[in-house]
Design a protein around this motif. Structure first.
Motif, PDB file in Angstrom:
ATOM      1  N   ARG A 200       0.867  -1.185   0.000  1.00 31.72           N
ATOM      2  CA  ARG A 200       0.000   0.000   0.000  1.00 31.72           C
ATOM      3  C   ARG A 200       0.896   1.225   0.000  1.00 31.72           C
ATOM      4  O   ARG A 200       1.831   1.315   0.802  1.00 31.72           O
ATOM      5  CB  ARG A 200      -0.911   0.002   1.232  1.00 31.72           C
ATOM      6  CG  ARG A 200      -1.818   1.220   1.356  1.00 31.72           C
ATOM      7  CD  ARG A 200      -2.468   1.266   2.725  1.00 31.72           C
ATOM      8  NE  ARG A 200      -3.245   2.496   2.880  1.00 31.72           N
ATOM      9  CZ  ARG A 200      -4.560   2.576   2.793  1.00 31.72           C
ATOM     10  NH1 ARG A 200      -5.265   1.490   2.584  1.00 31.72           N
ATOM     11  NH2 ARG A 200      -5.172   3.730   2.942  1.00 31.72           N
ATOM     12  N   GLY A 202       1.768   5.219   0.556  1.00 34.14           N
ATOM     13  CA  GLY A 202       1.342   6.304   1.419  1.00 34.14           C
ATOM     14  C   GLY A 202       2.457   7.305   1.593  1.00 34.14           C
ATOM     15  O   GLY A 202       3.605   7.054   1.226  1.00 34.14           O
ATOM     16  N   ALA A 221      -4.086   0.486   8.515  1.00 33.40           N
ATOM     17  CA  ALA A 221      -3.843   1.500   7.485  1.00 33.40           C
ATOM     18  C   ALA A 221      -5.152   2.054   6.941  1.00 33.40           C
ATOM     19  O   ALA A 221      -5.265   3.259   6.659  1.00 33.40           O
ATOM     20  CB  ALA A 221      -2.998   0.911   6.360  1.00 33.40           C
ATOM     21  N   ALA A 225      -6.341   5.958   7.290  1.00 32.87           N
ATOM     22  CA  ALA A 225      -6.703   6.755   6.119  1.00 32.87           C
ATOM     23  C   ALA A 225      -7.968   7.563   6.370  1.00 32.87           C
ATOM     24  O   ALA A 225      -8.111   8.692   5.889  1.00 32.87           O
ATOM     25  CB  ALA A 225      -6.877   5.849   4.903  1.00 32.87           C
ATOM     26  N   GLN A 230      -2.006   8.747   5.682  1.00 27.96           N
ATOM     27  CA  GLN A 230      -1.772   7.800   4.604  1.00 27.96           C
ATOM     28  C   GLN A 230      -0.537   6.959   4.910  1.00 27.96           C
ATOM     29  O   GLN A 230       0.590   7.430   4.889  1.00 27.96           O
ATOM     30  CB  GLN A 230      -1.598   8.538   3.280  1.00 27.96           C
ATOM     31  CG  GLN A 230      -2.819   9.316   2.836  1.00 27.96           C
ATOM     32  CD  GLN A 230      -4.051   8.424   2.686  1.00 27.96           C
ATOM     33  OE1 GLN A 230      -3.956   7.293   2.207  1.00 27.96           O
ATOM     34  NE2 GLN A 230      -5.206   8.946   3.090  1.00 27.96           N
ATOM     35  N   GLU A 232       2.082   3.890   4.280  1.00 24.98           N
ATOM     36  CA  GLU A 232       2.683   2.978   3.297  1.00 24.98           C
ATOM     37  C   GLU A 232       2.984   1.666   4.021  1.00 24.98           C
ATOM     38  O   GLU A 232       3.603   1.673   5.094  1.00 24.98           O
ATOM     39  CB  GLU A 232       3.957   3.577   2.709  1.00 24.98           C
ATOM     40  CG  GLU A 232       4.577   2.711   1.618  1.00 24.98           C
ATOM     41  CD  GLU A 232       5.242   3.545   0.537  1.00 24.98           C
ATOM     42  OE1 GLU A 232       4.523   4.292  -0.157  1.00 24.98           O
ATOM     43  OE2 GLU A 232       6.474   3.447   0.406  1.00 24.98           O
ATOM     44  N   THR A 254       8.012   9.327   3.803  1.00 27.06           N
ATOM     45  CA  THR A 254       7.167   9.386   4.999  1.00 27.06           C
ATOM     46  C   THR A 254       7.867   9.945   6.229  1.00 27.06           C
ATOM     47  O   THR A 254       7.233  10.566   7.077  1.00 27.06           O
ATOM     48  CB  THR A 254       6.643   7.988   5.339  1.00 27.06           C
ATOM     49  OG1 THR A 254       7.754   7.148   5.734  1.00 27.06           O
ATOM     50  CG2 THR A 254       5.925   7.352   4.147  1.00 27.06           C
TER      51      THR A 254
END
Length: 331
Positions: A200, A202, A221, A225, A230, A232, A254
């Motif tokens: 995923r 982010g 996650a 959200a 967000q 990852e 991030t």
């Protein structure tokens, strides 16, 4: 194409390699007639015969040792231990021989072995059936450590493990053996070892987890959200050697990180992940890396399993603590 579970993907990968390579031998306790305690080898003995799918005595030391002999004589054994908690009598052969043969013979011989074991908790099992001691094997030079987290990755990574010229510890998270279904073509296409997978994308925080812990990590996650964070999510998949480059690439976006695993906290693999982040990417961090792990105790019986395993609430709380720390510094 029908969707299959993780355990069915293991069966599919074993069958594919046995069909493609007559050197592949599958053996272990009850893997033949019964198809294994979780049915991961179901139907293989009927298809390939008892000379290539062998039932063994309850003797883990022997299971590990004869794999070394098979491998150095040109076969490609896939040895199953019924549970990770039963693997400890086999450590001498795995650590002292399988992992050392390439060095011992200066490259003349290698040990193309796959040692498979269901691992982890969450199935209401008795003692020694819920171990998550992967850090033991990650510490040993000469061994590769692989943990799939989905049917597609189980298929592709097991193919790669069987084809690898060196010994691979292949740990299958039994809590999600049948939790997820995917379409997995029986294409014979292996996935790369030593490469992490970004599950995923982010921009606010990096979550690193493997095996069954990814289920709760991905759920966390989704909740984050909804709060505008967000995340990852990275699945290392091969825990030894660790693909630190993919993790660093994520941290460049991030700048924050949480590591999640169900093994005990002290000297768990999360500590190595944090150490490498500090060594190679310290300047990217806006807050200390947090760990959400099991506790430094034996995996409890089923009444307390849910308290021991890292849950969604604990992961979300750790993420918010890291984010609050970064915000408190004005970052």
């Amino acid at each position: 194409m029908a969707e299959i579970t993780l355990v069915q993907a293991v069966t599919q990968a074993l069958a594919h390699e046995m069909q493609a390579d007559p050197r592949v031998i599958v053996y272990g306790e009850d893997v033949g007639i019964n198809g294994g305690v979780f049915r991961a080898t179901e139907g293989l003995q009927e298809r390939f015969g008892s000379a290539r799918v062998l039932d063994t005595p309850l003797a883990e030391t022997m299971i590990a040792g004869i794999a070394v002999g098979m491998a150095v004589q040109g076969l490609r054994p896939v040895a199953e231990f019924q549970f990770m908690g039963f693997i400890y009598p086999a450590l001498d052969h795995i650590l002292s021989h399988a992992g050392r043969f390439r060095n011992r013979t200066r490259g003349r011989l290698s040990c193309p072995i796959v040692y498979r074991a269901p691992y982890g908790g969450g199935i209401h099992a008795p003692e020694h059936h819920s171990e998550s001691t992967e850090a033991l094997f990650a510490h040993i030079p000469g061994l590769r450590l692989v943990v799939p987290s989905s049917p597609a990755r189980a298929y592709g990574l097991l193919l790669a493990a069987i084809r690898d010229p060196d010994p691979v510890i292949f740990l299958e998270p039994k809590r999600i053996y049948r939790a997820v279904r995917q379409e997995v073509p029986d294409s014979g296409q292996a996935l790369p070892l030593d490469c992490a997978f970004v599950l995923r994308e982010g921009s606010d925080i990096t979550l690193i987890a493997w095996g069954a812990a990814l289920k709760e990590t991905l759920e966390a996650a989704e909740l984050l959200a909804a709060d505008g964070i967000q995340a990852e999510v990275i699945d290392p998949a091969t825990l030894k050697p660790l693909d630190i480059h993919t993790i660093i690439d994520s941290l460049e976006k991030t700048h924050c990180c949480v590591v999640i695993h169900e093994a005990a906290r002290f000297c768990g693999l999360g500590a190595e992940v944090v150490a490498q982040i500090n060594e190679y990417a310290f300047d990217l961090l806006e807050a200390p890396v947090q760990r959400v792990t099991g506790y430094d105790t034996v995996m409890p019986y089923y009444q307390l399993e849910a308290e021991y395993l890292p849950g969604v609430a604990r992961i979300v709380a750790a993420v918010k603590e890291v984010r609050d720390y970064a915000k408190g510094r004005g970052l």
